[in-house]
Enzyme design. Structure first.
Site, PDB file in Angstrom:
ATOM      1  N   GLU A 120       7.543  -2.840   5.791  1.00  0.00           N
ATOM      2  CA  GLU A 120       7.628  -3.006   4.347  1.00  0.00           C
ATOM      3  C   GLU A 120       6.187  -3.162   3.888  1.00  0.00           C
ATOM      4  O   GLU A 120       5.602  -4.233   3.988  1.00  0.00           O
ATOM      5  CB  GLU A 120       8.457  -4.239   4.008  1.00  0.00           C
ATOM      6  CG  GLU A 120       8.656  -4.430   2.529  1.00  0.00           C
ATOM      7  CD  GLU A 120      10.119  -4.414   2.126  1.00  0.00           C
ATOM      8  OE1 GLU A 120      10.974  -4.732   2.972  1.00  0.00           O
ATOM      9  OE2 GLU A 120      10.403  -4.067   0.963  1.00  0.00           O
TER      10      GLU A 120
ATOM     11  N   ASP B 271      -9.187  -0.388   1.924  1.00  0.00           N
ATOM     12  CA  ASP B 271      -8.250  -1.334   2.535  1.00  0.00           C
ATOM     13  C   ASP B 271      -8.150  -1.092   4.032  1.00  0.00           C
ATOM     14  O   ASP B 271      -7.067  -1.119   4.609  1.00  0.00           O
ATOM     15  CB  ASP B 271      -6.869  -1.205   1.883  1.00  0.00           C
ATOM     16  CG  ASP B 271      -5.957  -2.389   2.207  1.00  0.00           C
ATOM     17  OD1 ASP B 271      -6.492  -3.467   2.562  1.00  0.00           O
ATOM     18  OD2 ASP B 271      -4.731  -2.237   2.122  1.00  0.00           O
TER      19      ASP B 271
ATOM     20  N   VAL C  98       8.972   1.525   4.637  1.00  0.00           N
ATOM     21  CA  VAL C  98       8.596   2.607   5.541  1.00  0.00           C
ATOM     22  C   VAL C  98       9.701   2.783   6.575  1.00  0.00           C
ATOM     23  O   VAL C  98      10.139   1.811   7.190  1.00  0.00           O
ATOM     24  CB  VAL C  98       7.258   2.303   6.260  1.00  0.00           C
ATOM     25  CG1 VAL C  98       6.817   3.503   7.080  1.00  0.00           C
ATOM     26  CG2 VAL C  98       6.190   1.923   5.246  1.00  0.00           C
TER      27      VAL C  98
ATOM     28  N   THR D  32       2.817  -2.693   1.168  1.00  0.00           N
ATOM     29  CA  THR D  32       2.523  -3.156  -0.183  1.00  0.00           C
ATOM     30  C   THR D  32       3.220  -2.282  -1.214  1.00  0.00           C
ATOM     31  O   THR D  32       3.576  -2.742  -2.295  1.00  0.00           O
ATOM     32  CB  THR D  32       1.010  -3.080  -0.433  1.00  0.00           C
ATOM     33  OG1 THR D  32       0.340  -3.668   0.676  1.00  0.00           O
ATOM     34  CG2 THR D  32       0.629  -3.804  -1.706  1.00  0.00           C
ATOM     35  N   TYR D  33       3.401  -1.019  -0.871  1.00  0.00           N
ATOM     36  CA  TYR D  33       3.859  -0.059  -1.869  1.00  0.00           C
ATOM     37  C   TYR D  33       5.295   0.364  -1.673  1.00  0.00           C
ATOM     38  O   TYR D  33       5.773   1.271  -2.334  1.00  0.00           O
ATOM     39  CB  TYR D  33       2.941   1.171  -1.849  1.00  0.00           C
ATOM     40  CG  TYR D  33       1.520   0.784  -1.616  1.00  0.00           C
ATOM     41  CD1 TYR D  33       0.875   1.121  -0.440  1.00  0.00           C
ATOM     42  CD2 TYR D  33       0.853   0.003  -2.548  1.00  0.00           C
ATOM     43  CE1 TYR D  33      -0.417   0.707  -0.206  1.00  0.00           C
ATOM     44  CE2 TYR D  33      -0.439  -0.414  -2.313  1.00  0.00           C
ATOM     45  CZ  TYR D  33      -1.066  -0.060  -1.148  1.00  0.00           C
ATOM     46  OH  TYR D  33      -2.333  -0.478  -0.911  1.00  0.00           O
TER      47      TYR D  33
END
Lengths: 329, 337
Positions: free
Chosen positions: B21, B170, B27, B23-24
């Protein structure tokens, strides 16, 4: 990250150019699709209509923006033809291509302003936002979200550096004229099968032949020697582009309107003014004076082309032109 | 218009398991039904308004599509647009699947116990190899051999991105995907920070993981450069050696203090302009410590490279391209990297 046609990446480093050549095919209509499209006459006329629509709708915006929108259109047509060429469908496609181009290129434009602009219509068709969004999604899918198009503009600086003209005024003049040619040639269906880098090389050669004929051979060699460029493709593309540039000059001469600010037009203007002073009000003399230098330019252009033989079409046109003049006498 | 041959994401893929899971969004490991190929599906809600697809999403996803041919960037193979149960637009990013990431890789070695420096292993091995537990021994030998390779691949991938004017912003072990069999390393989540954030957020301070964040970011610099990624690379380098985070701060202030304790509190001499940065305050004054105190098992060449990655002044920090040319990598076989 902003998007710029000259730099599909934000900063173009020397390393990045080879990568552009590698991936340009992913971002342009492919050669196979070009053959397919040519076999569909309906799509060719539809394309012409769509380009007119896009140019008309986006004429208040940056011309680079309509160039990008037409690029999206071409890639969309290459991916899937249009099975229902109804007027409202065509208009929706045009509006959606422009909307996507605006999103890629601008952060300053308030979206509502663009929307209002696109929806002003002589046809009375206004699309709901959701309808445009669905069409946008369809186009994005067809283009596989490769919206940072790689166009001839992406390669111009590279070839100018190759010609040894980087940071020189001569390079800037060539770049301006080549850009003009690239803009005008976008409408030409015969260029569909050529890679953007080939179109860029050919446009620069055409511009250099026109503006700097004595240096043309060395420029041709510099570009032909590049391992990124297929020489035969450049020769073929050059012929098409030269046709386009010549047609442009014919229409300028016939209309007596200068559509481009080039040294040739400056010379014409000077000659015409000078002639006017000597022969006030005599129309026939002016006509002869105007046609003479153009005829010479055409002849030199045809025989001087380093990429191949004479173009029969141009030759015939020239004969007709001369014949018409002789008839008048 | 007729849609022919275009499957929605749900029709085209079979979700096998949720693997993360981010940030966006979520998955999934998934299988493409048409080809049987295993992929990673990232599902993301689009922050729509009247504009439809946001311009930032369009621009950043397009970048990923352009970068899809470099071997050290995780390949974005396709993008599918769909709708969820509430009728909201959802984007599925279809990435190549990689079976692990550097974070998991490091953690798997942490469980093997204390580190033995590679040069000592070599000496002891030449004298009396049978003394050591074989598994323990080869685990560390394995890691020391692959350290250079992984770091070289990381520098190469970052150099590729920077060469095309793209910052990651990042970089962290979790965003560096690996294939365990081939030991290939790839950079993931490029540009996603900007593509999918609600625009009004100050993403620069809320998304970038603290531990790998460059001091100029922490101090509120408004103009970033590629150097922010190289700081992250340096932190990852140290962590690969020690298997512990180099600067594990739990707040922005603590992050800065961690850095200052090791590298010394910066001043105008070592970092011209530092006191004018927005978040600058008075800090406790520490003297710089030798990097070898933090990364004791790294050899001299590695320490030199690391020190150049951790320069305070961004413009003095080594670039990814220059890092690839550093003598630390001289004895690495680069033919397959």
């Amino acid at each position: 990250m902003e998007f710029d046609l000259e730099n599909p990446f934000e900063n173009l480093h020397s390393d990045a150019v080879s990568y552009l050549f590698l991936i340009e095919s992913d971002h342009t209509p492919s050669q196979n699709h070009s053959q397919t499209l040519k076999a569909r006459d309906l799509d060719i006329s539809v394309r012409r209509e769509l380009i007119s629509l896009i140019s008309q709708l986006s004429c208040a915006l940056d011309p680079v923006l309509s160039y990008l929108a037409i690029n999206y259109l071409d890639r969309f047509l290459a991916n899937q033809g249009i099975l229902q060429p109804k007027p409202w469908v065509l208009r929706l496609i045009a509006v959606s291509c422009i909307s996507l181009a605006v999103k890629m290129m601008r952060t300053e434009y308030p979206f509502t302003d663009v929307q209002a602009l696109l929806n002003q219509s002589d046809g009375g068709i206004i699309f709901e936002t959701q309808t445009i969004q669905r069409m946008e999604a369809l186009i994005l899918g067809a283009l596989q979200w490769r919206m940072r198009s790689i166009t001839p503009f992406s390669f111009v600086a590279f070839f100018i550096a190759l010609m040894g003209l980087k940071d020189l005024p001569m390079g800037q003049v060539l770049k301006n004229r080549a850009s003009e040619i690239i803009f005008k040639s976008q409408r030409e269906i015969r260029l569909w099968g050529f890679k953007p880098s080939i179109i860029a090389a050919s446009a620069l050669l055409c511009a250099s032949h026109e503006l700097f004929p004595f240096q043309y051979p060395s420029f041709l060699k510099a570009i032909s020697d590049s391992s990124y460029v297929n020489k035969e493709s450049v020769e073929q593309c050059y012929k098409v582009i030269q046709d386009i540039a010549i047609e442009e000059e014919y229409s300028s001469a016939l209309n007596g309107v200068s559509s481009s600010d080039t040294p040739i037009n400056v010379l014409d203007h000077h000659f015409l003014s000078s002639e006017s002073q000597k022969t006030n009000g005599i129309t026939v003399a002016n006509t002869i004076a105007v046609s003479s230098p153009l005829r010479d330019l055409k002849r030199r252009k045809i025989t001087g082309c380093g990429c191949g033989g004479n173009n029969p079409t141009i030759h015939n046109s020239r004969i007709q032109f001369s014949h018409a003049k002789e008839s008048e006498k | 218009m007729e849609k022919t041959g275009v499957l929605s994401a749900k029709e085209a893929f079979e979700k096998l398991e949720k693997v993360g899971e981010g940030t966006y969004g979520k998955v999934y490991r998934a299988r493409e039904k048409a080809t049987g190929k295993i992929v990673a599906l990232k599902k993301t809600r689009l922050h729509e308004d009247e504009e439809g697809v946001p311009p930032t999403t369009l621009r950043e996803v397009s970048i990923l599509r352009m970068l899809s041919r470099d071997p050290h960037v995780v390949r974005l193979m396709d993008v599918k647009q769909g709708q969820n149960k509430e009728g909201k637009t959802v984007l599925y990013l279809v990435f190549e699947y990689m079976d692990t990431d550097l974070k998991k890789f490091i953690r798997s070695f942490r469980q093997s116990g204390e580190t033995i420096p590679p040069h000592i292993i070599k000496v002891i091995l030449s004298i009396c190899p049978s003394i050591f537990n074989i598994r323990f021994f080869f685990v560390h030998l394995f890691l020391s051999i692959w350290l250079q390779s992984l770091m070289y691949q990381l520098c190469k991938g970052v150099a590729f991105c920077h060469g095309h004017g793209i910052l990651h912003r990042d970089l962290k072990p979790h965003n560096l995907l690996m294939d365990r069999k081939t030991m290939m390393l790839k950079i993931a989540d490029l540009g996603l920070a900007r593509a999918f954030t609600v625009p009004i957020k100050k993403y620069t301070h809320e998304i970038l993981t603290l531990w790998y964040r460059a001091p100029e970011v922490l101090l509120g610099a408004t103009h970033y450069s590629m150097a922010v990624d190289m700081w992250s690379v340096g932190c990852i380098f140290a962590e690969l050696v020690t298997k512990q985070a180099l600067f594990p701060g739990d707040s922005e202030l603590q992050q800065l203090l961690h850095i200052f304790r090791l590298l010394g509190t910066p001043n105008e001499d070592v970092w011209p302009g530092v006191s004018k940065l927005m978040n600058w305050h008075e800090y406790p004054q520490w003297n710089p410590q030798s990097l070898s105190t933090a990364v004791p098992s790294l050899d001299e060449l590695g320490l030199d490279l690391l020190s150049q990655m951790l320069k305070y002044e961004p413009s003095k920090r080594i670039s990814a391209k220059k890092a690839m040319e550093h003598v630390y990598f001289d004895d690495l076989d680069k033919r397959h990297l």
